[in-house]
Structures are given as C-alpha cells and as structure tokens.
Design a protein around this motif. Structure first.
Motif, PDB file in Angstrom:
ATOM      1  N   THR A 108     -41.303  26.193  52.671  1.00 25.33           N
ATOM      2  CA  THR A 108     -41.098  24.873  53.282  1.00 25.33           C
ATOM      3  C   THR A 108     -42.429  24.325  53.765  1.00 25.33           C
ATOM      4  OG1 THR A 108     -38.972  25.708  54.051  1.00 25.33           O
ATOM      5  CG2 THR A 108     -39.698  23.612  54.974  1.00 25.33           C
ATOM      6  N   ALA A 109     -43.222  25.195  54.426  1.00 25.20           N
ATOM      7  CA  ALA A 109     -44.526  24.757  54.934  1.00 25.20           C
ATOM      8  C   ALA A 109     -45.393  24.245  53.781  1.00 25.20           C
ATOM      9  CB  ALA A 109     -45.222  25.909  55.662  1.00 25.20           C
ATOM     10  N   LEU A 110     -45.371  24.963  52.659  1.00 23.73           N
ATOM     11  CA  LEU A 110     -46.210  24.556  51.523  1.00 23.73           C
ATOM     12  C   LEU A 110     -45.809  23.160  51.039  1.00 23.73           C
ATOM     13  CD1 LEU A 110     -48.374  25.241  49.414  1.00 23.73           C
ATOM     14  CD2 LEU A 110     -46.536  26.151  47.984  1.00 23.73           C
ATOM     15  N   ALA A 111     -44.510  22.932  50.885  1.00 20.41           N
ATOM     16  CA  ALA A 111     -44.049  21.626  50.390  1.00 20.41           C
ATOM     17  C   ALA A 111     -44.432  20.513  51.375  1.00 20.41           C
ATOM     18  CB  ALA A 111     -42.541  21.648  50.168  1.00 20.41           C
ATOM     19  N   VAL A 112     -44.265  20.776  52.682  1.00 20.25           N
ATOM     20  CA  VAL A 112     -44.582  19.746  53.682  1.00 20.25           C
ATOM     21  C   VAL A 112     -46.095  19.492  53.711  1.00 20.25           C
ATOM     22  CG1 VAL A 112     -44.499  19.177  56.142  1.00 20.25           C
ATOM     23  CG2 VAL A 112     -42.537  20.273  55.057  1.00 20.25           C
ATOM     24  N   LEU A 113     -46.879  20.571  53.661  1.00 21.08           N
ATOM     25  CA  LEU A 113     -48.345  20.421  53.683  1.00 21.08           C
ATOM     26  C   LEU A 113     -48.813  19.562  52.509  1.00 21.08           C
ATOM     27  CD1 LEU A 113     -49.149  24.127  54.580  1.00 21.08           C
ATOM     28  CD2 LEU A 113     -50.005  22.171  55.902  1.00 21.08           C
ATOM     29  N   LEU A 114     -48.331  19.890  51.302  1.00 21.06           N
ATOM     30  CA  LEU A 114     -48.819  19.169  50.119  1.00 21.06           C
ATOM     31  C   LEU A 114     -48.313  17.730  50.110  1.00 21.06           C
ATOM     32  CD1 LEU A 114     -48.787  21.876  47.307  1.00 21.06           C
ATOM     33  CD2 LEU A 114     -50.511  21.335  49.016  1.00 21.06           C
ATOM     34  N   ALA A 115     -47.077  17.523  50.585  1.00 16.66           N
ATOM     35  CA  ALA A 115     -46.553  16.152  50.629  1.00 16.66           C
ATOM     36  C   ALA A 115     -47.370  15.299  51.608  1.00 16.66           C
ATOM     37  CB  ALA A 115     -45.087  16.160  51.056  1.00 16.66           C
ATOM     38  N   ARG A 116     -47.793  15.914  52.726  1.00 18.87           N
ATOM     39  CA  ARG A 116     -48.604  15.149  53.688  1.00 18.87           C
ATOM     40  C   ARG A 116     -50.007  14.911  53.163  1.00 18.87           C
ATOM     41  NH1 ARG A 116     -47.320  16.620  59.822  1.00 18.87           N
ATOM     42  NH2 ARG A 116     -45.083  16.325  59.616  1.00 18.87           N
ATOM     43  N   MET A 117     -50.594  15.955  52.566  1.00 16.83           N
ATOM     44  CA  MET A 117     -52.016  15.870  52.188  1.00 16.83           C
ATOM     45  C   MET A 117     -52.257  14.956  50.997  1.00 16.83           C
ATOM     46  SD  MET A 117     -53.078  19.845  52.631  1.00 16.83           S
ATOM     47  CE  MET A 117     -54.808  19.760  52.765  1.00 16.83           C
ATOM     48  N   PHE A 118     -51.331  15.018  50.013  1.00 17.21           N
ATOM     49  CA  PHE A 118     -51.600  14.276  48.766  1.00 17.21           C
ATOM     50  C   PHE A 118     -50.568  13.181  48.559  1.00 17.21           C
ATOM     51  CE2 PHE A 118     -53.244  18.622  48.375  1.00 17.21           C
ATOM     52  CZ  PHE A 118     -54.588  18.331  48.233  1.00 17.21           C
TER      53      PHE A 118
END
Ligand code: SAM
Length: 241
Positions: free
Chosen positions: A231-241
């Motif tokens: 979940t953290a990975l999906a949220v991180l990438l959605a925010r960053m890119f």
C-alpha cells in the motif's frame, strides 16, 4: 490480462516479431484467450512483444489449448517512471504482490536488499530462483499494458550496498527513504531521476536510517497511518509521479 505478452520464440513467421507476424501460443496465455476472452477467429486482442512494441493480434484459430494470432505491432509501450526502487526484501507472498504492483506502476529498476528486520530465510524463497522472478514481472506488464521488463537486482548485504553502491545510483538525481517517523512529506510531481527506498514489514532500524541518510536519502513520510509495504509503495508512487 489486459495485454498478451509475446516473446520472440512465439513467432513462426517471420522468425522475428519486431513489426509483427504469426504467433502460436500454448499454455497459460492460450487458455486465457480461449476461456476468459472466449475468443473466436477474427477477434482482435491487445498484444505486445516483450521489450518491444504494442499492437493488435487477430485470432486465426483456437484449437484446444493452442491459439494462433496474426500480430501487428505499431506503438511504443508507456514511458517508464524515472525511478530506481530500493526495497527491503519482503516475505515471499508479499514480494510477489509488491513486484506485480511495482511493475504495473512503471518501475524498471528494482533493488531488493537485506536489512536488519528482513529474515535471512527470505533469500531462499522460490520466488527469487531463476526464471520464477519473471512471473510477477510478466503479470505486472500484462496488467498495465506494458512490455519492458524491470531489471531486478539482489543485494544480500545492507552496509556494502548502502555505502558503496547507493551513492552511485543516486548521483545526478534525488533520493528518498520512506519512513513513518520522517517529518518531511512525500514530494509531489517529481520529474527528475529519483531513488526511493522502502523499508521491510518491521521497518528500518535507526542505524539503517542514519546510513541511508548519510548516503544521500532524505526521509519522507505519508502521514501518521502506517501502511503495508504494497500500500505504501502505491501511495508513494501515486504522490511522487
Ligand atoms: N513499524 C514499522 C515502522 O514504523 O517503520 C512499519 C513498517 S511499514 C509496514 C513498511 C515500510 O513501508 C516502511 O519502512 C516505510 O518504508 C513504508 N511506510 C509505511 N507507512 C509509511 C508512512 N506512513 N510513511 C512513510 N513510509 C511508510
């Protein structure tokens, strides 16, 4: 399976499939086409050549577990993320899910690393052996309609990786370590080459956070909720890119 991923060996004519040709599929992909798409001759399916272009395959025949397609490849796969993902090795079941997610989100360079709270036995997992590692990557590409396989590197020692290799990976870009205790928020709308480090299920120990910061990673958080790795990975990438 939103895209049928093809390999050079699938092509019967011509022998190379850069622009298209006739392919013959058996096994998992053929069963999927026959039983889930319920494809008939003349139907058109989205296909792509691994490492190459995307296009359409017209079904020529469906016989038992054997499917023939006439393939035209006419467009490029989606742009990759400008990202190197460094991930503390999760346990095998989670690893599969995280690799599928990372691949479908556009990661093309993934380092799996040891850290204090990674059980050594995880490195013996079948998921990491030989071609088995390709399976979640292929599922991620089929999901996201992409053809470019991520490169996955294994690093079984934390300190040599962080001291000797990580600074070179970061050079010319920026780097973050996702850490629930970090004060800085996760950045948005990132365009430059970025390295993102994500911790194990038990989190990084303070010594590891210090080493990662010394190597050039800035701690960033996602707020007070502590999320599972996938979940953290999906949220991180959605925010960053
Ligand atoms: N108890 C652990 C800790 O406090 O670090 C929880 C680890 S969490 C299950 C696994 C990894 O996901 C973390 O090491 C971090 O990289 C990322 N993560 C999860 N929630 C986060 C958050 N709120 N902010 C930043 N990173 C997070």
């Amino acid at each position: 399976m939103n895209l049928i991923l093809l390999f050079e060996a699938d092509f019967s004519a011509p022998a190379t499939g850069a622009a298209g040709g006739r392919v013959c599929l058996e096994g998992r992909r053929a069963s999927y086409i026959a039983s889930v798409h319920r494809a008939q001759p003349g139907d058109r399916l989205q296909v792509g050549l691994v490492g190459g272009r995307i296009g359409e395959g017209e079904v020529v025949s469906v016989a038992g577990d054997r499917v023939e397609l006439d393939v035209q490849l006419d467009r490029e796969p989606p742009a990759p993320l400008p990202l190197t993902l460094v991930l503390a090795l999760p346990r095998p079941l989670v690893l599969k899910r995280v690799l599928i997610a990372a691949t479908s989100l556009g990661c093309k360079r993934i380092y799996l690393i040891q850290s204090r709270r990674v059980e050594r036995s995880f490195w013996n997992s079948k998921v990491l052996r030989g071609d088995a590692l390709d399976e979640p990557l292929i599922l991620g590409l089929e999901q996201a309609v992409d053809t470019v396989m991520p490169r996955v590197e294994l690093r079984t020692r934390f300190k040599p990786f962080v001291e000797d290799e990580l600074p070179g990976l970061i050079a010319g870009g920026q780097a973050f370590v996702a850490h629930p205790e970090a004060d800085a928020p996760c950045p948005r709308d990132v365009k430059e080459p970025t390295t993102l480090v994500v911790g194990p299920e038990g989190g990084f120990v303070p010594y590891e956070i210090e080493k990662l910061e010394a190597a050039g990673c800035r701690g960033v958080g996602l707020g007070e909720r502590i999320l599972r790795v996938e979940t953290a990975l999906a949220v991180l990438l959605a925010r960053m890119f």
